[in-house]
Design a protein around this motif. Structure first.
Motif: not given
Length: 178
Positions: A109-121
């Motif tokens: 779940a944290e990996m998913v949040m990390d991927r979402i955030a990196a994509s947004k940044v």
């Protein structure tokens, strides 16, 4: 603006977005502790040196010296990276065979949040809910990830692309993490 400030601002914004996502699925401790190693000297100063603003400085370091010292430090300290979950196969005849092992669901779940955030940044206004899935298909689909972890990750990223954050976060909170 100096590269020190730009890099600090980028990693802090990324950390904020991951924390917001983690809080949204009930992972409060992980949201607060996410990527603290990026502020350590061995990761931070490499990030400053190779800062570009539109991609990870680790990729630029890799291109320059053939590997990323910051990434090697980072992946060994952050359980939300699948690379953390690669170990020696104790059942193999050869003692040097490395295999992926299953990730606990809270780190998926944290990996998913990390991927979402990196994509947004890194994508800014070009981000869509399909961006993390597209990133997955640009390389992670061939990575050494345990099959169960891969299935869960792909299911969640596909749900995000098709149904959006609100429904995906609800699924992670009420189904994956229960």
């Amino acid at each position: 603006m100096s590269k020190v400030w730009k890099h600090f601002r980028t990693i802090t914004y990324h950390k904020y977005l991951v924390a917001r996502g983690c809080f949204g699925v009930g992972l409060y401790k992980q949201g607060l502790l996410h990527d603290l190693s990026k502020y350590s000297p061995s990761e931070f100063w490499v990030g400053v040196k190779y800062f570009q603003g539109d991609r990870s400085p680790n990729n630029a370091e890799r291109e320059d010296i053939g590997y990323s010292s910051a990434w090697l430090h980072h992946k060994g300290r952050n359980k939300h990276h699948y690379e953390y979950w690669i170990d020696y196969n104790s059942r193999a005849k050869a003692e040097d065979i490395m295999i992926p092992v299953p990730m606990p669901k809270k780190y998926i779940a944290e990996m998913v949040m990390d991927r979402i955030a990196a994509s947004k940044v890194y994508m800014g206004n070009d981000y869509t809910d399909a961006s993390p899935l597209q990133y997955y298909y640009r390389g992670t689909d061939k990575a050494p990830i345990h099959e169960e972890t891969r299935r869960i990750l792909l299911d969640i990223l596909t749900m995000l692309a098709e149904k959006g954050e609100k429904e995906t976060f609800r699924y992670v909170r009420k189904t994956l993490l229960k």
